[in-house]
Design a protein around this motif. Structure first.
Motif, PDB file in Angstrom:
ATOM      1  N   ALA A 113     -65.784  36.602 -21.685  1.00 11.63           N
ATOM      2  CA  ALA A 113     -65.227  35.326 -21.250  1.00 11.63           C
ATOM      3  C   ALA A 113     -66.305  34.395 -20.718  1.00 11.63           C
ATOM      4  O   ALA A 113     -66.128  33.172 -20.712  1.00 11.63           O
ATOM      5  N   GLY A 114     -67.415  34.956 -20.284  1.00  6.91           N
ATOM      6  CA  GLY A 114     -68.560  34.149 -19.863  1.00  6.91           C
ATOM      7  C   GLY A 114     -68.207  33.127 -18.798  1.00  6.91           C
ATOM      8  O   GLY A 114     -67.585  33.448 -17.783  1.00  6.91           O
ATOM      9  N   PRO A 115     -68.583  31.865 -19.012  1.00  5.92           N
ATOM     10  CA  PRO A 115     -68.353  30.816 -18.021  1.00  5.92           C
ATOM     11  C   PRO A 115     -66.871  30.517 -17.764  1.00  5.92           C
ATOM     12  O   PRO A 115     -66.536  29.890 -16.766  1.00  5.92           O
ATOM     13  N   LEU A 116     -66.004  30.963 -18.656  1.00  2.78           N
ATOM     14  CA  LEU A 116     -64.573  30.729 -18.438  1.00  2.78           C
ATOM     15  C   LEU A 116     -64.085  31.423 -17.173  1.00  2.78           C
ATOM     16  O   LEU A 116     -63.065  31.031 -16.605  1.00  2.78           O
ATOM     17  N   ASN A 117     -64.829  32.444 -16.712  1.00  3.46           N
ATOM     18  CA  ASN A 117     -64.484  33.117 -15.464  1.00  3.46           C
ATOM     19  C   ASN A 117     -64.511  32.154 -14.290  1.00  3.46           C
ATOM     20  O   ASN A 117     -63.809  32.342 -13.309  1.00  3.46           O
ATOM     21  N   TYR A 118     -65.348  31.133 -14.372  1.00  3.32           N
ATOM     22  CA  TYR A 118     -65.480  30.176 -13.272  1.00  3.32           C
ATOM     23  C   TYR A 118     -64.479  29.026 -13.377  1.00  3.32           C
ATOM     24  O   TYR A 118     -64.452  28.154 -12.522  1.00  3.32           O
ATOM     25  N   THR A 119     -63.668  29.024 -14.417  1.00  2.00           N
ATOM     26  CA  THR A 119     -62.641  27.992 -14.559  1.00  2.00           C
ATOM     27  C   THR A 119     -61.252  28.544 -14.255  1.00  2.00           C
ATOM     28  O   THR A 119     -60.261  27.886 -14.521  1.00  2.00           O
ATOM     29  N   GLY A 120     -61.204  29.762 -13.732  1.00  2.00           N
ATOM     30  CA  GLY A 120     -59.920  30.353 -13.355  1.00  2.00           C
ATOM     31  C   GLY A 120     -59.482  31.494 -14.235  1.00  2.00           C
ATOM     32  O   GLY A 120     -58.489  32.159 -13.948  1.00  2.00           O
ATOM     33  N   ALA A 121     -60.197  31.731 -15.314  1.00  2.00           N
ATOM     34  CA  ALA A 121     -59.830  32.854 -16.178  1.00  2.00           C
ATOM     35  C   ALA A 121     -60.161  34.165 -15.465  1.00  2.00           C
ATOM     36  O   ALA A 121     -61.202  34.295 -14.847  1.00  2.00           O
ATOM     37  N   ASN A 122     -59.247  35.091 -15.526  1.00  2.00           N
ATOM     38  CA  ASN A 122     -59.475  36.412 -14.950  1.00  2.00           C
ATOM     39  C   ASN A 122     -58.848  37.443 -15.887  1.00  2.00           C
ATOM     40  O   ASN A 122     -57.826  38.042 -15.579  1.00  2.00           O
ATOM     41  N   PRO A 123     -59.486  37.645 -17.053  1.00  2.00           N
ATOM     42  CA  PRO A 123     -58.889  38.582 -18.010  1.00  2.00           C
ATOM     43  C   PRO A 123     -58.940  40.013 -17.497  1.00  2.00           C
ATOM     44  O   PRO A 123     -59.937  40.441 -16.922  1.00  2.00           O
TER      45      PRO A 123
END
Length: 67
Positions: free
Chosen positions: A46-56
């Motif tokens: 998920a890379g940088p998406l983790n810092y946009t609220g993604a928490n897979p």
């Protein structure tokens, strides 16, 4: 030139994912199972998406051998 730029972007993406996964404490000492391995893997991807609220997160159950 384009291939090098793309490769560098992919490496940077994955490095950010590893950093985010480390910050969430998923590399800590605990039980190792399929769900934890999967959660670490998808967070790295998920890379940088983790810092946009993604928490897979991955939830899985490994079948036990029959007796």
């Amino acid at each position: 030139m384009i291939q090098r730029l793309f490769s560098a972007a992919v490496v940077l993406w994955l490095m950010i994912g590893v950093l985010a996964t480390f910050q969430r404490g998923y590399f800590g000492t605990g039980t190792r199972n399929c769900a934890q391995f999967g959660t670490v893997a998808v967070n790295v991807l998920a890379g940088p998406l983790n810092y946009t609220g993604a928490n897979p997160q991955v939830h899985c159950v490994v079948p036990q051998p029959s007796r």
